[in-house]
Write an enzyme that holds these catalytic residues in place. Structure first.
Site, short mmCIF file in Angstrom:
data_model
loop_
_atom_site.label_atom_id
_atom_site.label_comp_id
_atom_site.label_asym_id
_atom_site.label_seq_id
_atom_site.Cartn_x
_atom_site.Cartn_y
_atom_site.Cartn_z
N GLU A 523 0.81 -1.22 0.00
CA GLU A 523 0.00 0.00 0.00
C GLU A 523 0.84 1.28 0.00
O GLU A 523 0.52 2.25 -0.67
CB GLU A 523 -0.96 0.02 1.21
CG GLU A 523 -2.15 -0.93 1.09
CD GLU A 523 -1.77 -2.39 1.36
OE1 GLU A 523 -0.65 -2.64 1.86
OE2 GLU A 523 -2.59 -3.28 1.06
N HIS A 590 -11.88 -4.87 8.89
CA HIS A 590 -12.64 -4.63 7.65
C HIS A 590 -13.83 -3.75 7.98
O HIS A 590 -14.92 -3.99 7.48
CB HIS A 590 -13.11 -5.95 7.04
CG HIS A 590 -12.01 -6.89 6.71
ND1 HIS A 590 -11.42 -7.71 7.64
CD2 HIS A 590 -11.35 -7.11 5.55
CE1 HIS A 590 -10.46 -8.41 7.06
NE2 HIS A 590 -10.39 -8.06 5.80
#
Ligand code: TPP
Ligand code: MG
Length: 817
Positions: A523, A590
């Site tokens: 990322e 999440h």
């Protein structure tokens, strides 16, 4: 005739060698003087490039127009050598001179040694970068220059490969530009270093990375930093050898001018022509003055090491080499050294004079008015004391006078003196100037600033197709890739399968593996890749698969992208779009919810949370026309919901900073955004049945936030507000509350306590029940609104639950964990 001496394969005219020697000495002198300036109190802190002069001169020789640097605070000699910094500017930054002409790197906003070149004109438009020697703007976190370096180098590859980019010749000459990186040995232990080196090897890009190895990272020697105490040995497995990908590694002693020149020439040729990344490990460098002005290296280096550093000082070795090769005489070199010292001194003096001149007038004026006020005031003695205090300060700053003026005004607050007004005028002028000096340019000020991109409403007709939300995006991205070859989309699973929700499905096939690309799970460098590409005129859309994984990239986003325009005072921009999906995901990692984390660390980047995919497409379009960077959070549960594709999909634009009123109502204003909109709207229907009318506002963009103050207009009508959010208590909801109550003066109109409805303190538990009981849900919205109305009119809205069932915000004292 120029006398030339062949030094192995590198031919360098003697004049050039002697010029290098002079610069090495001038740069050294600047470091020595710089440290003294700090100790004299003329600057706050200093970090210098002494002991690294020689290899930087060598690297500068192969740095061409159009090339880019992404480096760190030791690179002053390199910056001098490429002609993008002079000694006066170097000292202007040390003194924090708030003028871009004095300190073009940062206009006094960054501590010394943070270099950059101005890539934009005064209107924020790109200059012709191929005519310039470019340095991206340095940041302090160690190794943090690495992610962007990947993107700077990758841009060359794309400019070379993709024919449609040929017309963009202001940005690239057929992709022949090299991205040069520099990093300290200690910083190679950072995760972002390994991530970037790996990415560069995978991508095969023209990146030349020099490691300035002085054996230490502050006090910590190499053995604690990396395997084998040696970064290039540790990286042997990354080497290309017979593989298809990888990097080449060179090792060279940093005090050896000749070897450095040879190695950098070889390395640059290889990477420029073949687009193979190279690492040049420059060993045996020193720190003659230690790490910085914060301490002395005698505390942690052995006597032997200190002696070795003296002997192997690269400037000294350079001198010895010149004499050994009979390129000059001791006398001549002495003269050069003297001249170099003088040029450093002159540069310093000019910088100090200019800095002092820039603050002097305001100080003299303030002192004069203070004296005038004193003469007429009952507090003459005290005021003169304040003034005397100023004269005692050795190098008074702007703030010293600012404080004195304020103290004088406080003392004389009850007196009607005409000179007081002059003092107030002085103060407000200084305040205004300081806004420009210290707080301007967080966002773009060009004609492409996102706030200037005009709304184009969607047009729907009978022929507008009803499709899954993800297909709206797919149609938009298809159009965006078709109309502009500078648009690139990449991220984990973005290429072959067209992202995990298939908004790019089929687009890699259509536009090729570079325009729609898969990337490794990395990322930080996905974001860095985007920053570097955007700095070179491309329009990247970098995807971070889920909002929670933004945490991996947060350092790069926050320290680099978010500060870029501000820290260069409009000298550089990276209009990167970051795409992610969040809101109403499920689970601890999440959740898609930590919006407070995002908005608190990303001022400088627009944060847009469209509640559906049509709006998302409209925001993408707005941002592709803008030069501000943006994070666009797509609401996960929207991909499969049916939406109609606007007929003007490629023209339609959603403006930033403009909330939308989703439902009109009169009793309570509910402010929310993203996936919470649907939940609040669900509750609104139930509330209506019990006679409560709520006005629902979707803020749409957290940054910028409600620029026309729509929300307070609603509050004026309802006099009650609930801010509903799925982030933790005090997260994004607190931000919105501050905006509405404080910035928009909403507190004036409150008849009930303002309330935030949020998730629990913890991250959401797994599964639908975990989610329901962790985050705000429609029933919570009902309860909160109802409790508010119960307090207003218990007759009409009798309590539903008894004392054994608590609604947290209404019974704060009984909240338990
Ligand atoms: C992320 C981060 N951690 C810690 C620091 C504090 N710090 C500044 S410089 C430095 C040492 C860097 O050593 P090295 O990379 O070898 O560069 P050198 O200063 O020796 O040239 C440290 C730990 C920082 N700036 N950023
Ligand atoms: Mg070091």
């Amino acid at each position: 005739m120029t006398s030339t001496k062949t030094i192995s394969k590198v031919k360098i005219p003697v004049e050039e060698i002697l010029r290098d020697y002079e610069l090495a000495n001038a740069s050294r002198e600047a470091s020595l003087i710089g440290r003294r300036e700090v100790f004299m109190g003329k600057a706050k802190f200093g970090i210098f490039g002494d002991g690294k002069e020689v290899p930087q001169l060598a690297m500068a020789k192969v740095f061409r127009k159009g090339d880019f640097r992404s480096g760190y605070y030791r690179d002053q000699t390199f910056m001098f050598a490429i002609g993008e910094l002079n000694i006066q500017q170097y000292f202007a930054q040390l003194y924090a001179h708030t003028d871009i002409n004095a300190d073009p790197s940062s206009a006094g906003r960054l501590m010394n040694g943070h270099f950059s070149t101005r890539m934009l004109d005064e209107k924020g438009r790109w200059k012709k970068l191929t005519d310039l020697k470019n340095s991206s703007s340095d940041i302090s976190p160690t190794g943090a220059q690495m992610p962007r370096l990947v993107g700077l180098a990758l841009a060359s590859k794309y400019y070379r490969i993709i024919d449609e980019l040929k017309p963009f010749s202001d940005f690239s000459d057929h992709g022949n530009e090299v991205a040069f990186g520099t990093i300290g040995n200690g910083a190679t232990a950072e995760g972002c270093f390994f991530e970037a080196v790996n990415a560069a090897g995978v991508l095969q890009i023209p990146m030349l990375l020099a490691v300035w190895d002085d054996g230490y990272g502050i006090s910590v020697p190499n053995e604690f930093h990396m395997i084998k105490s040696d970064i290039s040995k540790a990286l042997e497995g990354f080497q290309m050898q017979n593989a298809k990908t990888g990097l080449e590694i060179f090792r060279v002693k940093g005090w050896d001018y000749q070897a450095c020149c040879e190695v950098f020439e070889k390395a640059a040729k290889l990477t420029r022509e073949k687009h193979i990344p190279v690492l040049v490990h420059v060993l045996e460098l020193t720190q003659p003055q230690g790490h910085s002005t914060s301490g002395s290296h005698e505390r942690y280096k052995s006597k032997e090491r200190l002696e070795w550093e003296k002997e192997y000082d690269c400037n000294l070795k350079f001198r010895e080499w010149i004499l050994e090769n009979e390129l000059s005489t001791p006398d001549e070199l002495d003269k050069i050294e003297k001249k170099a010292k003088k040029s450093a001194r002159d540069g310093k003096e000019a910088a100090w004079e200019a800095y002092f001149e820039s603050i002097k007038h305001d100080q003299i004026e303030a002192a004069q008015i203070i004296t005038t006020v004193a003469q007429r005031s009952r507090f003459k003695r005290e005021i003169l004391e304040i003034k005397k205090g100023l004269t005692k300060i050795h190098n008074p700053l702007k703030m010293d006078f600012f404080k004195a003026v304020k103290q004088t005004l406080i003392l004389t607050r009850k007196e009607k003196l005409p000179s007081r007004q002059r003092l107030i005028n002085w103060l407000s002028r200084i305040n205004e100037n300081n806004q420009d000096y210290y707080s301007s340019h967080i966002y773009s000020q060009s004609d492409e600033a996102s706030l200037k991109i005009k709304e184009v409403k969607p047009i729907f007709s009978e022929k507008s197709k009803l499709v899954d939300g993800r297909e709206v995006l797919q149609a938009f991205f298809d159009g965006a890739l078709a109309r502009d070859p500078r648009v690139f989309a990449f991220g984990e699973d973005v290429g072959k399968i067209g992202d995990v929700n298939q908004a790019f499905a089929g687009l890699q096939k259509k536009y090729g593996k570079f325009r729609v690309a898969d990337s490794g799970i990395r990322e930080t460098t996905i974001i860095g890749q985007g920053i570097g590409m955007a700095l070179r005129g491309l329009r990247p859309i970098a995807e971070v698969q889920y909002l929670d994984y933004l945490i991996f990239a947060l350092q790069t986003l926050s320290d680099d992208l978010a500060t870029l325009h501000y820290r260069t005072k409009g000298g550089q921009k990276a209009p990167l779009i970051i795409r992610t999906r969040g809101h109403r995901l499920e689970g601890v990692w999440h959740s898609g919810s930590p919006m407070g984390m995002v908005i608190h660390s990303l001022r400088g980047i627009n944060v847009l949370v469209p509640r559906d995919m049509v709006r998302a497409a409209g925001f993408y379009n707005t941002m592709l026309h803008s030069d501000d960077p943006a994070l666009i959070v797509e609401v996960l549960n929207g991909y499969r919901l049916k939406e109609r594709i606007p007929d003007n999909l490629m023209e339609f634009k959603v403006p930033v900073g403009i909330p939308e009123i989703l439902r009109r109502g009169s009793d309570v204003t509910i402010v929310t955004y993203g996936a919470m909109c649907r939940i609040v709207m669900e509750a609104a229907v139930v509330l209506e049945k019990v006679g409560i009318s709520i006005e629902v506002i979707d803020v749409q963009t957290l940054i910028p936030f409600d620029v026309n103050h729509t929300i307070v207009e609603s509050l004026k009508k309802t006099n009650r507000i609930i801010i509903a959010d799925e982030d933790v208590p005090g997260g994004a909801s607190a931000y919105m509350m501050q905006k509405v109550l404080e910035e928009q003066n909403g507190y004036h109109y409150l008849d009930s306590k303002p309330i935030t409805l949020t998730s629990k303190e913890h991250r959401p538990a797994y599964g639908s029940d975990g989610d329901y009981f962790s985050k705000a849900n429609a029933e919570d919205v009902f309860d909160y609104v109802y409790a508010m109305m119960n307090e207003v009119d218990p007759q009409k809205f009798p309590e539903i639950y008894n004392k054994n069932y608590h609604i947290p915000q209404w019974n704060p004292e009984v909240i338990d964990n």
